[in-house]
Design an enzyme around this catalytic site. Sequence first.
Site, PDB file in Angstrom:
ATOM      1  N   GLY A  52       0.832  -1.198   0.000  1.00 44.56           N
ATOM      2  CA  GLY A  52       0.000   0.000   0.000  1.00 44.56           C
ATOM      3  C   GLY A  52       0.860   1.238   0.000  1.00 44.56           C
ATOM      4  O   GLY A  52       2.028   1.197  -0.397  1.00 44.56           O
ATOM      5  N   GLY A  53       0.300   2.331   0.473  1.00 43.24           N
ATOM      6  CA  GLY A  53       0.991   3.614   0.419  1.00 43.24           C
ATOM      7  C   GLY A  53       1.956   3.813   1.588  1.00 43.24           C
ATOM      8  O   GLY A  53       1.882   3.127   2.606  1.00 43.24           O
ATOM      9  N   GLU A  70       5.600  -3.371   0.877  1.00 37.05           N
ATOM     10  CA  GLU A  70       5.617  -3.117  -0.569  1.00 37.05           C
ATOM     11  C   GLU A  70       4.919  -1.781  -0.767  1.00 37.05           C
ATOM     12  O   GLU A  70       3.691  -1.703  -0.678  1.00 37.05           O
ATOM     13  CB  GLU A  70       4.872  -4.234  -1.311  1.00 37.05           C
ATOM     14  CG  GLU A  70       5.483  -5.611  -1.139  1.00 37.05           C
ATOM     15  CD  GLU A  70       6.763  -5.799  -1.943  1.00 37.05           C
ATOM     16  OE1 GLU A  70       6.945  -5.102  -2.954  1.00 37.05           O
ATOM     17  OE2 GLU A  70       7.577  -6.643  -1.538  1.00 37.05           O
ATOM     18  N   CYS A 104       1.787   0.828  -8.890  1.00 37.80           N
ATOM     19  CA  CYS A 104       2.991   1.217  -8.126  1.00 37.80           C
ATOM     20  C   CYS A 104       4.232   1.275  -9.007  1.00 37.80           C
ATOM     21  O   CYS A 104       5.204   1.927  -8.646  1.00 37.80           O
ATOM     22  CB  CYS A 104       3.206   0.252  -6.975  1.00 37.80           C
ATOM     23  SG  CYS A 104       3.445  -1.435  -7.514  1.00 37.80           S
ATOM     24  N   GLY A 143       1.882   2.609   5.500  1.00 37.54           N
ATOM     25  CA  GLY A 143       3.023   1.736   5.833  1.00 37.54           C
ATOM     26  C   GLY A 143       3.746   2.223   7.082  1.00 37.54           C
ATOM     27  O   GLY A 143       4.099   1.438   7.964  1.00 37.54           O
TER      28      GLY A 143
HETATM   29  P1  NAP Z   1      -3.458   2.410   1.247  1.00 39.34           P
HETATM   30  O1  NAP Z   1      -4.428   3.510   1.430  1.00 39.34           O
HETATM   31  O2  NAP Z   1      -2.107   2.543   1.819  1.00 39.34           O
HETATM   32  O3  NAP Z   1      -4.180   1.091   1.840  1.00 39.34           O
HETATM   33  C1  NAP Z   1      -3.604  -0.167   1.722  1.00 39.34           C
HETATM   34  C2  NAP Z   1      -4.243  -1.117   2.723  1.00 39.34           C
HETATM   35  O4  NAP Z   1      -3.896  -0.719   4.054  1.00 39.34           O
HETATM   36  C3  NAP Z   1      -5.756  -1.129   2.673  1.00 39.34           C
HETATM   37  O5  NAP Z   1      -6.228  -2.436   2.864  1.00 39.34           O
HETATM   38  C4  NAP Z   1      -6.110  -0.251   3.841  1.00 39.34           C
HETATM   39  O6  NAP Z   1      -7.395  -0.449   4.355  1.00 39.34           O
HETATM   40  C5  NAP Z   1      -5.076  -0.708   4.836  1.00 39.34           C
HETATM   41  N1  NAP Z   1      -4.939   0.160   5.998  1.00 39.34           N
HETATM   42  C6  NAP Z   1      -5.258   1.473   6.128  1.00 39.34           C
HETATM   43  N2  NAP Z   1      -4.964   1.907   7.386  1.00 39.34           N
HETATM   44  C7  NAP Z   1      -4.449   0.848   8.057  1.00 39.34           C
HETATM   45  C8  NAP Z   1      -3.956   0.649   9.374  1.00 39.34           C
HETATM   46  N3  NAP Z   1      -3.903   1.640  10.262  1.00 39.34           N
HETATM   47  N4  NAP Z   1      -3.519  -0.572   9.730  1.00 39.34           N
HETATM   48  C9  NAP Z   1      -3.542  -1.586   8.838  1.00 39.34           C
HETATM   49  N5  NAP Z   1      -3.996  -1.471   7.564  1.00 39.34           N
HETATM   50  C10 NAP Z   1      -4.442  -0.260   7.176  1.00 39.34           C
HETATM   51  O7  NAP Z   1      -3.249   2.069  -0.293  1.00 39.34           O
HETATM   52  P2  NAP Z   1      -4.297   1.985  -1.484  1.00 39.34           P
HETATM   53  O8  NAP Z   1      -4.837   3.343  -1.774  1.00 39.34           O
HETATM   54  O9  NAP Z   1      -5.245   0.854  -1.285  1.00 39.34           O
HETATM   55  O10 NAP Z   1      -3.284   1.537  -2.666  1.00 39.34           O
HETATM   56  C11 NAP Z   1      -2.435   2.434  -3.289  1.00 39.34           C
HETATM   57  C12 NAP Z   1      -1.011   2.357  -2.782  1.00 39.34           C
HETATM   58  O11 NAP Z   1      -0.531   1.032  -2.811  1.00 39.34           O
HETATM   59  C13 NAP Z   1      -0.074   3.160  -3.672  1.00 39.34           C
HETATM   60  O12 NAP Z   1       0.808   3.920  -2.878  1.00 39.34           O
HETATM   61  C14 NAP Z   1       0.670   2.084  -4.432  1.00 39.34           C
HETATM   62  O13 NAP Z   1       1.943   2.457  -4.914  1.00 39.34           O
HETATM   63  C15 NAP Z   1       0.767   1.000  -3.432  1.00 39.34           C
HETATM   64  N6  NAP Z   1       1.005  -0.275  -4.106  1.00 39.34           N
HETATM   65  C16 NAP Z   1       2.236  -0.874  -3.971  1.00 39.34           C
HETATM   66  C17 NAP Z   1       2.480  -2.064  -4.637  1.00 39.34           C
HETATM   67  C18 NAP Z   1       3.788  -2.795  -4.507  1.00 39.34           C
HETATM   68  O14 NAP Z   1       3.812  -4.001  -4.780  1.00 39.34           O
HETATM   69  N7  NAP Z   1       4.871  -2.142  -4.109  1.00 39.34           N
HETATM   70  C19 NAP Z   1       1.495  -2.636  -5.434  1.00 39.34           C
HETATM   71  C20 NAP Z   1       0.273  -1.977  -5.549  1.00 39.34           C
HETATM   72  C21 NAP Z   1       0.034  -0.804  -4.875  1.00 39.34           C
HETATM   73  P3  NAP Z   1      -8.592   0.602   3.970  1.00 39.34           P
HETATM   74  O15 NAP Z   1      -8.811   0.422   2.525  1.00 39.34           O
HETATM   75  O16 NAP Z   1      -9.708   0.139   4.819  1.00 39.34           O
HETATM   76  O17 NAP Z   1      -8.103   1.972   4.335  1.00 39.34           O
END
Ligand code: NAP
Length: 480
Positions: A234-235, A254, A288, A239
């Site tokens: 995730g972001g 990641e 990403c 993270g």
């Molecule tokens: P995000 O907002 O960071 O959320 C990712 C996950 O974390 C979601 O399931 C989210 O749940 C959960 N989350 C939120 N707050 C949390 C907490 N306090 N404790 C535990 N989990 C929590 O990311 P996104 O908008 O879904 O995805 C976009 C990001 O992912 C981008 O930055 C992208 O670059 C990254 N990404 C990285 C890769 C890689 O392999 N490196 C691949 C794909 C995407 P909620 O949805 O309920 O908030």
Amino acid sequence: MMHMAFDSGRSLLIGGRWEAADDAMPVINPWSGEALGAVACADASHVERAVASATRGAEAMRTLSTGERSRILHSAAAALEADDERFAAAITTETGKPIRGARREVARAVNTLRLSAEEAVRLAGETIAFDSFPGGEARAGHFVYEPVGVIAAITPFNDPLNLACHKLGPAFAAGNAVVLKPAEQAPLVAIMLARLLLAAGLPEEALCLLTGRGSDFGDALTGHADVAMVSFTGGVRVGESICRAAGIKRLAMELGGNGPVIVMDDADVETAAAACASGAFGAAGQNCIGVQRIYVQDAVYDAFQGALVVATERLRVGDPMDPETDVGPMVGSGAAERMIASIVEAVGRGASLLAGGERAGTLVRPTVLANVPRDARVACREAFGPVVSLFRFTDLDEAIDAANRTDYAIHAAVFTESLRTARHAARRLRAAGVMVNDSTDYRLDAMPFGGAGRGNMGREGVRFAAREMSQTKVICFHDA
Ligand code: NAP
């Protein structure tokens, strides 16, 4: 229609049973605005029961033979392949990813599960030459890989199936249990995947699924003393907060990137422009490893800019279920508004708008910018949307320095016909992968994948993730 089964909100999988919660939330199709169903919102009490169940599941997995783990994962892969259209349609309806991309994601997820099945029977240890150093004589032994136990797997919305498979497949191959938390925008595909894995014979407590808001129960899950590892995709912001809540335990992060591409004056400009347009705008840039910054050498700058604008304007934007569509909506109107605000900021500071720049609801037209100030948001942070910025350069090292000017790097890319240039760039680019004559967007699910710089915590790619989800144990026999 296909999601009616979830309308009851019974989307929490705990102890092999599907449950509802006091609170529920809708899942919205970002293209039509239609509610696809409702899912339960887990809280800390569900986390407690899920981790207790997964702890029992971890015991079941630990004692399952590697052959049986492999068989379950092969069956799951075959079942997914047989049901590929339904999964692809579900990805498209809940994330807005165009159906062609969703079909590719399902095919990749089948491969990820197959690779995991193969890894299950390959994750053996090695013998150790204890007698290679004085004091080790008369000793013989080896090390084995043991599972870590319960893994909290947290996934983002943008590849909701394959990224879940990248955590579940290696975790089960290595004999662990998992509590999965999918993104709140895209829980339905995760529910379908969990059902499929249980039907393939996974021990019922080896997988728990908690839907709802990460902000409600994320800390309880990642900070739980009985969770041995958190595997997060995730972001950066989330993270960082997970790292704080998790405390001392194994972490795999990641995170996002800010993909730089270098186009040299000896490159095939048309091929490079087509690859960059696809890499920048596929999945509406919500990727990403999407292309975000393109550095083009003087002599081909004008030709490349022209070819990129033509390739961008040729993209079909619209209904993601239409197989002709190249670029669908962003995941929600908030994301689309933030994207436009970043574009407006760059243009307000002198950037030239060469294509796109408009929004209609969740749709943002693929946007090409030039003359972007290097500290504009679209250039220095992860954009995670359909925008790409062009920069002109003369000297390769100057372009490499500019490409390296980012905290979070996953892939970088270079287009050139020169082996010497490619090798120089590959050595000097600070990234976890350098693609030569492909955009940053190229990924094979078997290769090691992760971040460089601040984003460097763990590796996915099935073989690598399976080892991160294991711990070595040495067994040494003394003959004396
Ligand atoms: P995000 O907002 O960071 O959320 C990712 C996950 O974390 C979601 O399931 C989210 O749940 C959960 N989350 C939120 N707050 C949390 C907490 N306090 N404790 C535990 N989990 C929590 O990311 P996104 O908008 O879904 O995805 C976009 C990001 O992912 C981008 O930055 C992208 O670059 C990254 N990404 C990285 C890769 C890689 O392999 N490196 C691949 C794909 C995407 P909620 O949805 O309920 O908030």
